[in-house]
Design a protein around this motif. Structure first.
Motif, PDB file in Angstrom:
ATOM      1  N   VAL A 277      -8.395  -5.522 -19.096  1.00 27.46           N
ATOM      2  CA  VAL A 277      -8.627  -4.466 -20.399  1.00 27.46           C
ATOM      3  C   VAL A 277      -7.696  -4.197 -21.413  1.00 27.46           C
ATOM      4  CG1 VAL A 277      -9.576  -2.229 -21.005  1.00 27.46           C
ATOM      5  CG2 VAL A 277     -10.279  -3.570 -17.681  1.00 27.46           C
ATOM      6  N   ILE A 278      -8.020  -4.912 -22.232  1.00 25.01           N
ATOM      7  CA  ILE A 278      -7.226  -4.468 -23.527  1.00 25.01           C
ATOM      8  C   ILE A 278      -8.292  -3.458 -24.604  1.00 25.01           C
ATOM      9  CG2 ILE A 278      -7.052  -5.574 -25.552  1.00 25.01           C
ATOM     10  CD1 ILE A 278      -6.322  -8.903 -24.242  1.00 25.01           C
ATOM     11  N   VAL A 279      -7.198  -2.945 -24.735  1.00 26.27           N
ATOM     12  CA  VAL A 279      -7.556  -1.945 -26.111  1.00 26.27           C
ATOM     13  C   VAL A 279      -8.019  -2.670 -27.408  1.00 26.27           C
ATOM     14  CG1 VAL A 279      -7.453   0.837 -26.888  1.00 26.27           C
ATOM     15  CG2 VAL A 279      -7.220   0.242 -24.988  1.00 26.27           C
ATOM     16  N   SER A 280      -9.008  -2.616 -28.292  1.00 25.46           N
ATOM     17  CA  SER A 280      -9.171  -3.177 -29.212  1.00 25.46           C
ATOM     18  C   SER A 280      -8.809  -2.437 -30.337  1.00 25.46           C
ATOM     19  CB  SER A 280     -10.719  -4.177 -29.204  1.00 25.46           C
ATOM     20  OG  SER A 280     -11.051  -2.348 -29.579  1.00 25.46           O
TER      21      SER A 280
ATOM     22  N   MET B 155      -3.705  -6.415 -29.161  1.00 27.25           N
ATOM     23  CA  MET B 155      -4.397  -7.678 -29.563  1.00 27.25           C
ATOM     24  C   MET B 155      -3.225  -8.509 -30.165  1.00 27.25           C
ATOM     25  SD  MET B 155      -7.695  -6.294 -29.401  1.00 27.25           S
ATOM     26  CE  MET B 155      -8.353  -8.090 -31.505  1.00 27.25           C
ATOM     27  N   LYS B 156      -2.105  -8.985 -30.558  1.00 25.31           N
ATOM     28  CA  LYS B 156      -1.028  -9.288 -31.212  1.00 25.31           C
ATOM     29  C   LYS B 156      -0.762 -10.174 -29.877  1.00 25.31           C
ATOM     30  CE  LYS B 156       3.330  -9.549 -33.150  1.00 25.31           C
ATOM     31  NZ  LYS B 156       4.535  -8.738 -33.827  1.00 25.31           N
ATOM     32  N   ALA B 157      -0.625  -9.731 -28.342  1.00 30.28           N
ATOM     33  CA  ALA B 157      -0.084 -10.321 -27.575  1.00 30.28           C
ATOM     34  C   ALA B 157      -0.641 -10.937 -26.941  1.00 30.28           C
ATOM     35  CB  ALA B 157       0.381  -8.877 -27.067  1.00 30.28           C
TER      36      ALA B 157
ATOM     37  N   LEU C 180      -8.742 -15.508 -29.917  1.00 26.14           N
ATOM     38  CA  LEU C 180      -9.671 -17.490 -29.546  1.00 26.14           C
ATOM     39  C   LEU C 180      -8.658 -18.515 -29.830  1.00 26.14           C
ATOM     40  CD1 LEU C 180     -13.178 -17.606 -30.582  1.00 26.14           C
ATOM     41  CD2 LEU C 180     -12.557 -17.429 -28.636  1.00 26.14           C
ATOM     42  N   ARG C 181      -8.243 -19.269 -28.308  1.00 19.84           N
ATOM     43  CA  ARG C 181      -7.781 -19.979 -28.436  1.00 19.84           C
ATOM     44  C   ARG C 181      -7.911 -21.415 -29.774  1.00 19.84           C
ATOM     45  NH1 ARG C 181      -9.182 -24.821 -25.600  1.00 19.84           N
ATOM     46  NH2 ARG C 181      -6.827 -24.854 -24.903  1.00 19.84           N
TER      47      ARG C 181
ATOM     48  N   PRO D 112     -10.276  -9.618 -36.553  1.00 20.75           N
ATOM     49  CA  PRO D 112      -9.407  -9.696 -35.297  1.00 20.75           C
ATOM     50  C   PRO D 112      -9.350 -10.428 -33.963  1.00 20.75           C
ATOM     51  CG  PRO D 112     -10.224  -7.316 -36.378  1.00 20.75           C
ATOM     52  CD  PRO D 112     -10.928  -7.992 -36.581  1.00 20.75           C
ATOM     53  N   TYR D 113     -10.711 -10.395 -33.787  1.00 20.53           N
ATOM     54  CA  TYR D 113     -11.294 -11.335 -32.369  1.00 20.53           C
ATOM     55  C   TYR D 113     -11.209 -12.608 -32.437  1.00 20.53           C
ATOM     56  CZ  TYR D 113     -12.929  -6.723 -31.306  1.00 20.53           C
ATOM     57  OH  TYR D 113     -13.460  -4.984 -30.481  1.00 20.53           O
ATOM     58  N   LEU D 114     -11.616 -13.118 -33.594  1.00 17.90           N
ATOM     59  CA  LEU D 114     -11.500 -14.593 -33.230  1.00 17.90           C
ATOM     60  C   LEU D 114      -9.627 -15.094 -33.720  1.00 17.90           C
ATOM     61  CD1 LEU D 114     -13.935 -14.947 -37.166  1.00 17.90           C
ATOM     62  CD2 LEU D 114     -14.206 -15.350 -34.727  1.00 17.90           C
TER      63      LEU D 114
END
Length: 350
Positions: A223-226, A232-234, A259-260, A254-256
């Protein structure tokens, strides 16, 4: 024609209330269905309150329908009286365009006929949905409910389920992929279950740290707290896919970043202009894809029901007396349901 009963909105500002109306007698290719259960989707609220500006009144919502066949037309071959069946978001399409011939009726080039608030292609009458005791639908748009599925909890699979299953399948999610699920409502919790069943490593992205335990209970590996910049950086550059079920405006940028390269961000919850704008550099510099997906075709809807039966997947539901439908709408807006209301249609007879 015969008289049916249900709950409908008479305007954008009036509560849903009981109404009698006329259903057509079955045509040659039609199936008549006694409705046993109907899921309550957030889009029902949007439509009842004309928040999309396309409502036609009286409007009877409901497109997650499970019931029993009571009659069939003369040319029906796939269903018989007594069968347990389902009807999702569509009840017709042109059936001859490129999309329809590809089993993608939801993208019908002439526009699909939705289960409610859409003109019937034959007689022009306004379609009425599943908050009702019965419905008549062309057999092509009727699916079979597998025996292994609980009928009530199967109902939301016909919208929430197919909406999340279809894009995961289309974009090729497979064992070992890293998949992020954005949001955990009716769509999100199903997305977690499907991605896990496909063998992916699944992470829930949520604004609320309090949802971490619930996310893991649904099957999320992480779980990542956005709203936590460090988390998010990690996660930057590590995800193959993001399934975005958030139905309100939110910043996609921030979500983009998580992505790899060649990663895909799939929108299934937001159907309005993106605000704030997407920084195109985030797409161009990593050959990333920002995509959208709408429910699924009829063949794929049958496929997801069979997939759920095979993998023991159901929707988490709260049973609802239809007389409390307006209170249920208020609770849904407040986020107070885990994760789908399903109407027990025996309460309509009361």
């Amino acid at each position: 024609m015969y008289t049916a009963i249900g709950y409908a909105a008479q305007s954008a500002t009036t509560p849903l209330a009981p109404m009698s109306f006329e259903r057509r007698s079955p045509r040659a290719d039609d199936v008549a269905i006694e409705i046993l259960y109907c899921g309550v989707c957030h889009s029902d609220i949007h439509q009842a309150r004309n928040e999309w500006g396309i409502a036609v009144y009286p409007l009877m919502p409901g497109h997650e329908i499970v019931g029993k066949v009571t009659a069939v037309g003369a040319s029906v071959t796939d269903h018989k009286v007594g069968d347990l069946v389902g009807v999702g978001c569509m009840v017709d399409s042109c059936r001859h365009c490129e999309a329809c011939k590809s089993d993608l009726e939801q993208y019908c080039l002439e526009g699909p006929t939705m289960t409610y608030a859409t003109p019937d292609r034959v007689d022009g009458s306004n379609t009425m949905g599943g908050y009702s005791d019965s419905i008549v639908v062309s057999e092509h748009f009727v699916v079979k409910i597998p025996a292994k599925l609980d009928l009530a909890s199967a109902a939301p699979i016909l919208c929430a389920g197919i909406t999340t299953y279809s894009p995961l399948k289309h974009y090729g999610v497979k064992a070992g992929d890293k998949v992020g699920i954005l949001g955990m409502g009716g769509l999100g919790h199903m997305g977690i279950k499907f991605a896990k069943a496909m063998g992916a490593e699944v992470t829930l992205f949520t604004r609320s740290a309090s949802k971490a335990e619930e996310g893991r209970r649904q099957g999320a590996d992480h779980v990542i707290v956005s709203t936590d910049a460090e988390q998010m950086k990690a996660a930057a550059g590590s995800f193959d896919f993001l399934l975005d079920t958030i139905p309100v405006q939110h910043d996609l940028n921030p979500y983009l970043d998580v992505l790899r390269f060649d990663g895909v961000h799939i929108l299934v919850g937001l159907i309005e202009p993106v605000d704030p704008p997407v920084n195109a550099a985030k797409l161009v510099l990593g050959r990333k894809v920002l995509a959208g997906s709408l429910i699924g075709g009829i063949a794929e809807t049958q496929e997801v029901l069979d997939f759920c039966a095979e993998h023991g997947i159901t929707c988490d539901i709260e049973m609802l007396d239809i007389r409390q439908i307006n209170e249920a709408y208020a609770r849904m807006i407040a986020g107070d349901v885990k994760y789908r209301f399903v109407i027990d249609m025996t309460t309509l007879k009361a």
